[in-house]
Design a protein around this motif. Structure first.
Motif, PDB file in Angstrom:
ATOM      1  N   UNK A   1     -39.802   0.710   9.259  1.00 34.45           N
ATOM      2  CA  UNK A   1     -39.375   1.426  10.447  1.00 34.45           C
ATOM      3  C   UNK A   1     -37.857   1.552  10.464  1.00 34.45           C
ATOM      4  N   UNK A   2     -37.367   2.722  10.861  1.00 33.01           N
ATOM      5  CA  UNK A   2     -35.938   2.949  11.083  1.00 33.01           C
ATOM      6  C   UNK A   2     -35.787   3.493  12.495  1.00 33.01           C
ATOM      7  N   UNK A   3     -35.112   2.748  13.356  1.00 34.51           N
ATOM      8  CA  UNK A   3     -34.937   3.146  14.750  1.00 34.51           C
ATOM      9  C   UNK A   3     -33.536   3.704  14.950  1.00 34.51           C
ATOM     10  N   UNK A   4     -33.453   4.915  15.470  1.00 28.78           N
ATOM     11  CA  UNK A   4     -32.174   5.587  15.689  1.00 28.78           C
ATOM     12  C   UNK A   4     -31.688   5.269  17.099  1.00 28.78           C
ATOM     13  N   UNK A   5     -30.443   4.785  17.175  1.00 27.65           N
ATOM     14  CA  UNK A   5     -29.845   4.349  18.437  1.00 27.65           C
ATOM     15  C   UNK A   5     -28.632   5.219  18.734  1.00 27.65           C
ATOM     16  N   UNK A   6     -28.478   5.641  19.983  1.00 27.32           N
ATOM     17  CA  UNK A   6     -27.278   6.375  20.382  1.00 27.32           C
ATOM     18  C   UNK A   6     -26.636   5.676  21.565  1.00 27.32           C
ATOM     19  N   UNK A   7     -25.322   5.771  21.633  1.00 28.59           N
ATOM     20  CA  UNK A   7     -24.550   5.213  22.736  1.00 28.59           C
ATOM     21  C   UNK A   7     -23.338   6.100  22.950  1.00 28.59           C
ATOM     22  N   UNK A   8     -22.702   6.024  24.110  1.00 25.89           N
ATOM     23  CA  UNK A   8     -21.542   6.878  24.366  1.00 25.89           C
ATOM     24  C   UNK A   8     -20.397   6.565  23.418  1.00 25.89           C
TER      25      UNK A   8
END
Length: 487
Positions: free
Chosen positions: A75-82
């Motif tokens: 699994x590869x989880x894509x994370x975004x933040x400001x």
């Protein structure tokens, strides 16, 4: 091409996939097994560790080759933040993910419901089912930021790591229970999670890469403050590197120097990297408060190097940070370092800028219009004509967002785009507006708008006939852009 909804999934073809999240965001990824837990530092891909087996981060894009992931990874989880740490995602446009296959064809898009107070979002995951790899849209937000994600992914976040301690004195990685190394990476990310996309903010020296003690600068600088001038040899080293890349030289500016000194001192006092100081001022606000108005700006925020040569070497070690040092758009610079009082670790701030001039502002606005009209031409639409009244209103809104520290189509006084257009004297009956923050060039801001469905719709609206562009530097995000359309 599939438009995904939260929980929706799609089977993926073989080969390398490209996942892009444009806009004022930082993108990272966590690599896990079927348990959903990370195994080591190498399972976290972010700006300061941009690659792992089967995954690579380049600016706002993560490339994933599933069969090449480390053994056991599923699994590869894509994370975004400001891009600006701590900013609620609700103050920004909803992040939009675009997934492209190995043949360049767009496979899927996903724009989650707009978050509110969350500061980090799990956007999507690539996962294995039997012999097939799929992508699932998530849209799960965390109000407690990276620390919450860390715990959910099996990282024990100690208090020291949570405070952004990084490595223990002497440059050795922090020790502790399972996952502490990843917690260190996460804490470094949270302490200085700053935007690199093409402009190269370099938040932290990587754990374990501190220069040898023999290279340390003697603490001969005045106690409690950095040197009054740039470190010896800095400008020569920088301009030599720029010349090798075909870029013109930069010169020192005293206002940038002063802002760099103040910001480096603030980071040293807190013992952590970050684009905002304890006084709440961003590095950009320090620049503009010192009387420097800029057309474009970049920065490196780094801890660890002991000499100017090591600092420049570190800035040249990564593609994105190297891009800032080489960027031909910059003409002036300022740099300073300050030792942290207990450990002696040096905290560096280097600022890069091009000063704002009426001619430069006009050229930037003209470039935005030209790129916008090129997109319309590709869609078979007539060009938009520059409108001085719309330009006045757009420029006023960008300046107002900087001055009153907000980011919204609705001003603090309740005025909307059509109110601002009318106040500038426009009598156009239909008004539309795009805004953006953090982008450092006309090309970057138009690309970001075109990658966002709502903004793209404004650019390609057949009914619009005229346009005005606004730009202002400063505030929390560094740059604020406005497109005002009229018909």
């Amino acid at each position: 091409m599939s438009e995904l909804v939260p929980g929706g999934n799609l089977a993926l073809p073989g080969g390398t996939l490209t996942l892009q999240v444009p806009g004022p965001f930082d993108v990272s990824a966590l690599i896990t097994d079927d348990s959903g837990k990370v195994r080591s530092d190498g399972d976290f891909v972010f700006y300061n560790q941009p690659s792992a087996p089967g995954a690579r981060l380049t600016g706002e894009t993560i490339s994933v080759d599933p069969p090449a992931l480390r053994p056991g990874a599923s699994r590869v989880t894509v994370v975004v933040s400001p891009a600006e740490p701590g900013t609620p995602l609700g103050r920004l446009p909803a992040p939009s993910l675009r997934v492209t296959g190995p043949d360049g064809r767009v496979l899927a898009r996903f724009t989650p419901p707009r978050p509110q107070q969350e500061t980090v979002l799990l956007l999507a995951e690539i996962y294995r089912r039997g012999t097939t790899w799929k992508i699932r849209a998530l849209g799960q937000g965390y109000a407690d930021g990276l620390a919450g994600i860390a715990r959910d992914f099996g990282v024990d976040v100690s208090e020291d790591a949570d405070a952004g301690g990084g490595a223990v004195p002497g440059g050795s990685p922090a020790s502790g229970s399972r996952g502490t190394g990843v917690a260190t990476a996460l804490s470094v990310a949270r302490a200085g999670l700053d935007r690199l996309r093409g402009t190269g903010r370099t938040p932290a020296a990587r754990p374990g890469t501190a220069p040898a003690p023999s290279a340390r600068i003697s603490p001969a600088a005045p106690a409690g403050g950095p040197r009054a001038a740039a470190p010896d040899g800095f400008l020569g080293l920088v301009n030599s590197a720029r010349a090798a890349a075909g870029s013109p030289p930069v010169s020192l500016d005293t206002r940038l120097q002063a802002a760099a000194r103040a910001h480096a001192a603030g980071m040293a006092a807190q013992g952590r990297l970050g684009s905002e100081g304890a006084d709440g001022l961003s590095v950009y606000q320090r620049v503009t408060a010192g009387g420097y108005a800029y057309l474009t700006v970049g920065e490196h925020l780094v801890s660890g190097p002991r000499t100017p040569a090591e600092f420049v070497e570190y800035c040249l070690s990564g593609e994105q940070s190297r891009g800032t040092l080489h960027d031909p758009a910059f003409t002036e610079t300022g740099v300073a370092y300050v030792p942290e009082s207990r450990s002696g670790t040096l905290y560096w701030t280097a600022l890069w800028a091009r000063p704002l001039t009426p001619g430069g502002l006009a050229q930037t606005a003209a470039a935005v219009i030209a790129l916008t009209n090129a997109e319309r031409a590709s869609a078979g639409l007539p060009p938009l004509a520059p409108d001085p009244l719309l330009t006045t209103a757009a420029q006023a809104h960008s300046a107002d967002m900087v001055a009153r520290a907000f980011y919204s189509h609705t001003s603090p006084d309740g005025s909307e785009p059509w109110h601002r257009a009318a106040a500038a004297g426009s009598t156009r009956r239909t008004i539309g507006e795009n805004i953006a923050c953090g982008q450092r060039s006309a090309a970057e801001v138009v690309r970001g708008w075109m990658n966002s469905p709502g903004h793209r719709a404004n650019i390609l609206k057949p009914a619009f006939t005229h346009i005005g562009i606004g730009f202002a530097g400063g505030g929390a995000a560094g740059t604020y852009w406005t497109q005002l359309f009229g018909a």
